[in-house]
Structure formats: structure tokens, C-alpha cells
Design a protein around this motif. Structure first.
Motif, PDB file in Angstrom:
ATOM      1  N   ASP A 159     -53.364 -11.504   5.482  1.00  0.00           N
ATOM      2  CA  ASP A 159     -52.440 -11.447   6.613  1.00  0.00           C
ATOM      3  C   ASP A 159     -51.390 -10.349   6.467  1.00  0.00           C
ATOM      4  O   ASP A 159     -50.426 -10.282   7.250  1.00  0.00           O
ATOM      5  CB  ASP A 159     -51.749 -12.810   6.786  1.00  0.00           C
ATOM      6  CG  ASP A 159     -52.736 -13.897   7.216  1.00  0.00           C
ATOM      7  OD1 ASP A 159     -53.898 -13.551   7.533  1.00  0.00           O
ATOM      8  OD2 ASP A 159     -52.350 -15.079   7.235  1.00  0.00           O
ATOM      9  N   GLY A 160     -51.548  -9.498   5.440  1.00  0.00           N
ATOM     10  CA  GLY A 160     -50.647  -8.365   5.271  1.00  0.00           C
ATOM     11  C   GLY A 160     -49.248  -8.732   4.798  1.00  0.00           C
ATOM     12  O   GLY A 160     -48.286  -8.004   5.046  1.00  0.00           O
ATOM     13  N   LYS A 161     -49.116  -9.850   4.085  1.00  0.00           N
ATOM     14  CA  LYS A 161     -47.822 -10.281   3.553  1.00  0.00           C
ATOM     15  C   LYS A 161     -47.742  -9.959   2.064  1.00  0.00           C
ATOM     16  O   LYS A 161     -48.763  -9.932   1.374  1.00  0.00           O
ATOM     17  CB  LYS A 161     -47.618 -11.779   3.781  1.00  0.00           C
ATOM     18  CG  LYS A 161     -47.825 -12.212   5.236  1.00  0.00           C
ATOM     19  CD  LYS A 161     -46.854 -11.554   6.188  1.00  0.00           C
ATOM     20  CE  LYS A 161     -47.078 -12.038   7.617  1.00  0.00           C
ATOM     21  NZ  LYS A 161     -46.138 -11.413   8.573  1.00  0.00           N
ATOM     22  N   LYS A 162     -46.522  -9.760   1.574  1.00  0.00           N
ATOM     23  CA  LYS A 162     -46.374  -9.286   0.199  1.00  0.00           C
ATOM     24  C   LYS A 162     -45.568 -10.214  -0.718  1.00  0.00           C
ATOM     25  O   LYS A 162     -45.374  -9.909  -1.886  1.00  0.00           O
ATOM     26  CB  LYS A 162     -45.713  -7.908   0.199  1.00  0.00           C
ATOM     27  CG  LYS A 162     -46.514  -6.843   0.937  1.00  0.00           C
ATOM     28  CD  LYS A 162     -45.806  -5.510   0.919  1.00  0.00           C
ATOM     29  CE  LYS A 162     -46.626  -4.439   1.649  1.00  0.00           C
ATOM     30  NZ  LYS A 162     -45.914  -3.119   1.661  1.00  0.00           N
ATOM     31  N   ILE A 163     -45.105 -11.349  -0.184  1.00  0.00           N
ATOM     32  CA  ILE A 163     -44.253 -12.241  -0.983  1.00  0.00           C
ATOM     33  C   ILE A 163     -44.685 -13.691  -0.795  1.00  0.00           C
ATOM     34  O   ILE A 163     -44.937 -14.144   0.326  1.00  0.00           O
ATOM     35  CB  ILE A 163     -42.764 -12.100  -0.571  1.00  0.00           C
ATOM     36  CG1 ILE A 163     -42.301 -10.643  -0.676  1.00  0.00           C
ATOM     37  CG2 ILE A 163     -41.883 -12.998  -1.444  1.00  0.00           C
ATOM     38  CD1 ILE A 163     -40.896 -10.410  -0.113  1.00  0.00           C
ATOM     39  N   VAL A 164     -44.752 -14.426  -1.911  1.00  0.00           N
ATOM     40  CA  VAL A 164     -44.970 -15.873  -1.883  1.00  0.00           C
ATOM     41  C   VAL A 164     -43.909 -16.510  -2.781  1.00  0.00           C
ATOM     42  O   VAL A 164     -43.185 -15.809  -3.494  1.00  0.00           O
ATOM     43  CB  VAL A 164     -46.387 -16.267  -2.359  1.00  0.00           C
ATOM     44  CG1 VAL A 164     -47.442 -15.672  -1.434  1.00  0.00           C
ATOM     45  CG2 VAL A 164     -46.623 -15.845  -3.800  1.00  0.00           C
ATOM     46  N   GLY A 165     -43.808 -17.833  -2.744  1.00  0.00           N
ATOM     47  CA  GLY A 165     -42.763 -18.484  -3.528  1.00  0.00           C
ATOM     48  C   GLY A 165     -43.235 -19.738  -4.246  1.00  0.00           C
ATOM     49  O   GLY A 165     -44.265 -20.324  -3.903  1.00  0.00           O
ATOM     50  N   ILE A 195     -43.560 -12.805  -6.408  1.00  0.00           N
ATOM     51  CA  ILE A 195     -43.463 -14.270  -6.434  1.00  0.00           C
ATOM     52  C   ILE A 195     -42.012 -14.683  -6.692  1.00  0.00           C
ATOM     53  O   ILE A 195     -41.441 -14.381  -7.741  1.00  0.00           O
ATOM     54  CB  ILE A 195     -44.379 -14.869  -7.520  1.00  0.00           C
ATOM     55  CG1 ILE A 195     -45.818 -14.397  -7.320  1.00  0.00           C
ATOM     56  CG2 ILE A 195     -44.300 -16.400  -7.488  1.00  0.00           C
ATOM     57  CD1 ILE A 195     -46.758 -14.738  -8.459  1.00  0.00           C
ATOM     58  N   LEU A 196     -41.416 -15.385  -5.724  1.00  0.00           N
ATOM     59  CA  LEU A 196     -40.062 -15.908  -5.868  1.00  0.00           C
ATOM     60  C   LEU A 196     -40.128 -17.275  -6.546  1.00  0.00           C
ATOM     61  O   LEU A 196     -41.026 -18.073  -6.255  1.00  0.00           O
ATOM     62  CB  LEU A 196     -39.392 -16.049  -4.498  1.00  0.00           C
ATOM     63  CG  LEU A 196     -39.380 -14.801  -3.606  1.00  0.00           C
ATOM     64  CD1 LEU A 196     -38.718 -15.126  -2.261  1.00  0.00           C
ATOM     65  CD2 LEU A 196     -38.646 -13.654  -4.303  1.00  0.00           C
ATOM     66  N   GLN A 210     -35.335 -28.123   1.332  1.00  0.00           N
ATOM     67  CA  GLN A 210     -35.307 -27.364   2.580  1.00  0.00           C
ATOM     68  C   GLN A 210     -34.388 -26.149   2.466  1.00  0.00           C
ATOM     69  O   GLN A 210     -34.714 -25.065   2.969  1.00  0.00           O
ATOM     70  CB  GLN A 210     -34.871 -28.249   3.747  1.00  0.00           C
ATOM     71  CG  GLN A 210     -34.959 -27.536   5.100  1.00  0.00           C
ATOM     72  CD  GLN A 210     -34.921 -28.484   6.276  1.00  0.00           C
ATOM     73  OE1 GLN A 210     -34.671 -29.675   6.139  1.00  0.00           O
ATOM     74  NE2 GLN A 210     -35.173 -27.952   7.479  1.00  0.00           N
ATOM     75  N   ALA A 211     -33.269 -26.321   1.775  1.00  0.00           N
ATOM     76  CA  ALA A 211     -32.326 -25.205   1.603  1.00  0.00           C
ATOM     77  C   ALA A 211     -32.966 -24.077   0.793  1.00  0.00           C
ATOM     78  O   ALA A 211     -32.807 -22.891   1.126  1.00  0.00           O
ATOM     79  CB  ALA A 211     -31.055 -25.698   0.918  1.00  0.00           C
ATOM     80  N   ILE A 212     -33.692 -24.431  -0.268  1.00  0.00           N
ATOM     81  CA  ILE A 212     -34.359 -23.405  -1.078  1.00  0.00           C
ATOM     82  C   ILE A 212     -35.460 -22.729  -0.274  1.00  0.00           C
ATOM     83  O   ILE A 212     -35.653 -21.509  -0.350  1.00  0.00           O
ATOM     84  CB  ILE A 212     -34.917 -24.026  -2.375  1.00  0.00           C
ATOM     85  CG1 ILE A 212     -33.757 -24.417  -3.316  1.00  0.00           C
ATOM     86  CG2 ILE A 212     -35.863 -23.048  -3.087  1.00  0.00           C
ATOM     87  CD1 ILE A 212     -34.190 -25.196  -4.543  1.00  0.00           C
ATOM     88  N   ALA A 213     -36.176 -23.512   0.534  1.00  0.00           N
ATOM     89  CA  ALA A 213     -37.233 -22.947   1.374  1.00  0.00           C
ATOM     90  C   ALA A 213     -36.645 -21.958   2.374  1.00  0.00           C
ATOM     91  O   ALA A 213     -37.210 -20.879   2.605  1.00  0.00           O
ATOM     92  CB  ALA A 213     -37.983 -24.058   2.101  1.00  0.00           C
ATOM     93  N   GLN A 214     -35.508 -22.304   2.951  1.00  0.00           N
ATOM     94  CA  GLN A 214     -34.841 -21.393   3.887  1.00  0.00           C
ATOM     95  C   GLN A 214     -34.513 -20.075   3.200  1.00  0.00           C
ATOM     96  O   GLN A 214     -34.743 -18.993   3.752  1.00  0.00           O
ATOM     97  CB  GLN A 214     -33.569 -22.043   4.428  1.00  0.00           C
ATOM     98  CG  GLN A 214     -33.812 -23.183   5.397  1.00  0.00           C
ATOM     99  CD  GLN A 214     -32.554 -23.954   5.738  1.00  0.00           C
ATOM    100  OE1 GLN A 214     -31.491 -23.729   5.159  1.00  0.00           O
ATOM    101  NE2 GLN A 214     -32.662 -24.883   6.673  1.00  0.00           N
ATOM    102  N   PHE A 217     -37.940 -18.204   2.451  1.00  0.00           N
ATOM    103  CA  PHE A 217     -38.545 -17.700   3.686  1.00  0.00           C
ATOM    104  C   PHE A 217     -37.722 -16.529   4.258  1.00  0.00           C
ATOM    105  O   PHE A 217     -38.281 -15.543   4.729  1.00  0.00           O
ATOM    106  CB  PHE A 217     -38.672 -18.816   4.725  1.00  0.00           C
ATOM    107  CG  PHE A 217     -39.797 -19.797   4.450  1.00  0.00           C
ATOM    108  CD1 PHE A 217     -41.022 -19.366   3.959  1.00  0.00           C
ATOM    109  CD2 PHE A 217     -39.628 -21.152   4.700  1.00  0.00           C
ATOM    110  CE1 PHE A 217     -42.067 -20.265   3.716  1.00  0.00           C
ATOM    111  CE2 PHE A 217     -40.654 -22.061   4.470  1.00  0.00           C
ATOM    112  CZ  PHE A 217     -41.874 -21.622   3.973  1.00  0.00           C
ATOM    113  N   ASN A 218     -36.400 -16.670   4.180  1.00  0.00           N
ATOM    114  CA  ASN A 218     -35.535 -15.589   4.673  1.00  0.00           C
ATOM    115  C   ASN A 218     -35.693 -14.320   3.845  1.00  0.00           C
ATOM    116  O   ASN A 218     -35.470 -13.210   4.339  1.00  0.00           O
ATOM    117  CB  ASN A 218     -34.069 -16.030   4.670  1.00  0.00           C
ATOM    118  CG  ASN A 218     -33.758 -17.056   5.748  1.00  0.00           C
ATOM    119  OD1 ASN A 218     -34.525 -17.202   6.711  1.00  0.00           O
ATOM    120  ND2 ASN A 218     -32.657 -17.785   5.600  1.00  0.00           N
ATOM    121  N   ALA A 219     -36.111 -14.506   2.577  1.00  0.00           N
ATOM    122  CA  ALA A 219     -36.320 -13.352   1.692  1.00  0.00           C
ATOM    123  C   ALA A 219     -37.725 -12.775   1.847  1.00  0.00           C
ATOM    124  O   ALA A 219     -38.090 -11.844   1.125  1.00  0.00           O
ATOM    125  CB  ALA A 219     -36.078 -13.762   0.245  1.00  0.00           C
TER     126      ALA A 219
END
Length: 349
Positions: A159-165, A195-196, A210-214, A217-219
Motif C-alpha cells: 500500500d506504499g506505506k513506510k511506518i508500522v508500530g 517501526i515505532l 488509545q492515546a499511544i495509538a493516536q 498513527f499521527n507519526a
């Protein structure tokens, strides 16, 4: 005549006594005592959609197969670590046939209670307590996490994405095994992917998840894999909410198939959960309970559930993974099972 009459009466009395003796009912044999099994939950509750729930589902499945009545299988919930010893002791005093506790946080408490109640039988999941009355079930979490890392890496790349967590509950070597496997799986198929990594310091705080996910995702994180129990439910909630609004983000579940927990479109059953790292705690609980009931309690033994014996892995059905991704995951699964590929338990520094 008198002698004959007396003899006849005596004979009749003997026959009567014999008849009474033969027709007298024998006392009914005592019913065999029911097998009883109890679960003491880790923090997060019985319906955490993860570790506690999975273990309980295994016990319920065993109970139904064995024909146990309600009350012969039950649980006590732990709101904090301070509840572990009291809850374990309560079931021990009731002399249940098997007492199960899921989570490595039980190690100290289980050790203490097992010493205090040497005639009771215990199962600890996710840790090893070297006591003759304790069976220990552990998992090759790093192997299963490698597989979902492969899925995440391939999906992000496609999908052309470069970051996962990665979101961990509390930072211990056990949870770091999830991180380690996930990182290696991602890098095996997508070396350039970033990788975060964050730890919440809690397994029962969805708001923190949820706060960490925000933040992740924002990063730029496209997919987040959690090993955080109830805390991870907050991450799944964030992925659902964003995806429902058109900002597609993915969550990877843990311990059990969490696809249903990620559904944001009820009509079409669309879910924000990409796949899950199945850690078959239900199998461990079910199998040890069955062994115990059959008189084969594996006390003092450590049972290992790995990719090789299907103790860890991805779900049978993965609606959000393409066939080619699933095929690639299966390739790596076979290599791990055969020993061709060794997965490190320690995260890269």
C-alpha cells in the motif's frame, strides 16, 4: 406332633429370614465427586478480549466436553496484583481439582500458594513455576509475532506505506519477545520499513492504549501490533474510528482472533483488524484440565506451545489479507516449524 410343629415353624422362620435378606436393597454406591476447575484472572477482567478471556474459553470448552455442571467451573477476577494470593487461596481452600492462572505476573504469587497448599494442583500460563504441584505452559510468542510482522510488512509495502508500530503492555522480557519477533518479521520482507515502539506500563488501560495509538498513527504508522491485553483494545478502537472516517489504519490483535473487535461496518462486517497473533491459551487450559481429570496432571513439567505444534500463529481465516500475503506467511511458518529459520527472542538494539 409338638416336635413336628416346632420344626415346621423353625423352618418357616429360616425361609422368611432368607427371603428378607435377599430382597433387602443394598446401599447405593456413593456418586463419584465432580471434577472442579477454577480460573483466577490477571488484571484486565474475564472479558478482556485477550488473555483472560481466551483461557476461560478453553476451560468452558473442557467443562462442556466433560459434562461439568455450573459451579464446577468458575472464576475469580483480580482487579490488582494484590488480589492474586487471596483469590488463589480461596480456590485452594475449596480444594478445587485444578486452579489456573494466566499471566507471568502470577509467578511470585503462584510460587507462594503452591508451597502453602502442596496437595492442590495448579496451572500457570506464560511463566514457569518449578514446583511438583504446578504445570507450566509457555509459548513461542516471538515465532507467532514474526508471522504477523511478515503480514504487516507486506501489507504496508503493497500500500506504499513506510511506518508500522508496536504497542506493548508492560516492558518485561516476555512482552519484548512479541516486539522482537514482530520487528524481525517486518524486516524480513520490508527492510526499509520504520517501526515505532511504545510501552503503556499497563495491561488494563484502554485509554492509554488509545492515546499511544493516536501518537503512532499521527507519526505515520499504518499498522500497529499490540501485546497489551485490555490496553490494546484502546488501540483497536482508535484504528476503527479512523478507518470509519476514511483514514484507513490497521490493528493487529493478540492472543485470540480479534477480527470481531475491530468491526466498524456492521452491515458488511468490515474490520480494522488486519490479522491476529493467536496465542492458544485456550488450548493450554483445555488440555491441562483434561489431563488432570484423566489422572495425568503434568506437575513439575513445562509445556511449550510453538509454531511447530500450532500453539501460536495467525487465524485460519484472514479476510483482510490477500492470498499472496497469506501464502508468504505460510512459507515462513513452514521454515520456522522445520527449524530452518530461528527467530530471536530479544529486540534489536
Amino acid at each position: 406332633m409338638k416336635r413336628v410343629l416346632v420344626a415346621a415353624i423353625a423352618t418357616l422362620a429360616v425361609i422368611s429370614m432368607a427371603f428378607v435378606s435377599c430382597t433387602q436393597k443394598k446401599p447405593a454406591a456413593a456418586a463419584a465427586p465432580a471434577f472442579r476447575v477454577g480460573l483466577v484472572t490477571d488484571i484486565g477482567g474475564i472479558d478482556d478480549k485477550s488473555f483472560n478471556q481466551g483461557t476461560w474459553e478453553g476451560i468452558v470448552r473442557f467443562a462442556k466436553e466433560a459434562g461439568l455442571k455450573e459451579g464446577d467451573y468458575k472464576y475469580l477476577q483480580s482487579a490488582a496484583e494484590a488480589d492474586y494470593i487471596p483469590n488463589l487461596s480461596t480456590f485452594s481452600d475449596e480444594k478445587l481439582d485444578l486452579i489456573a492462572a494466566p499471566g507471568f505476573l502470577f509467578e511470585k504469587s503462584m510460587t507462594e500458594v503452591a508451597d502453602k497448599y502442596p496437595n492442590n494442583k495448579y496451572l500457570i500460563i506464560d511463566s514457569v513455576v518449578a514446583k511438583p504441584n504446578v504445570a507450566s505452559a509457555v509459548f513461542a510468542e516471538h515465532e507467532g509475532s514474526f508471522l504477523v510482522g511478515v503480514a504487516a510488512g507486506l501489507k504496508a509495502k503493497a500500500d506504499g506505506k513506510k511506518i508500522v508500530g508496536f504497542l506493548g503492555g508492560m516492558q518485561f522480557p516476555l512482552i519484548e519477545k512479541f516486539q522482537a519477533g514482530f520487528e524481525q518479521g517486518v524486516k524480513a520482507v520490508y527492510p526499509e520499513c520504520k517501526i515505532l515502539v511504545d510501552y503503556a506500563g499497563d495491561f488494563g488501560a484502554p485509554d492509554k492504549g488509545q492515546a499511544i495509538a493516536q501518537k503512532q498513527f499521527n507519526a505515520g504508522a499504518y499498522i500497529i501490533f499490540h501485546a497489551a491485553g485490555g490496553t490494546g483494545n484502546g488501540m483497536i478502537k482508535e484504528a476503527k474510528e479512523r478507518t470509519a472516517k476514511g483514514d484507513v489504519r490497521w490493528a493487529i490483535g493478540v492472543d485470540k482472533d480479534q477480527y470481531a473487535d475491530g468491526i466498524y461496518d456492521e452491515a458488511n462486517k468490515k474490520s480494522a483488524v488486519l490479522t491476529s497473533m493467536m496465542k492458544r491459551v485456550d488450548v493450554a487450559a483445555h488440555d491441562v484440565a483434561k489431563m488432570t481429570m484423566e489422572g495425568k496432571f503434568p506437575g513439575g513439567q513445562t509445556l511449550v506451545f510453538s509454531v511447530a505444534n500450532q500453539g501460536v500463529g495467525i487465524p485460519e481465516t484472514n479476510p483482510n489479507l490477500s492470498d499472496d500475503i497469506v501464502a508468504k506467511v505460510k512459507e515462513f511458518e513452514a521454515k520456522i516449524a522445520s527449524g530452518e529459520l530461528k527467530v530471536s527472542e530479544t529486540p534489536a538494539k
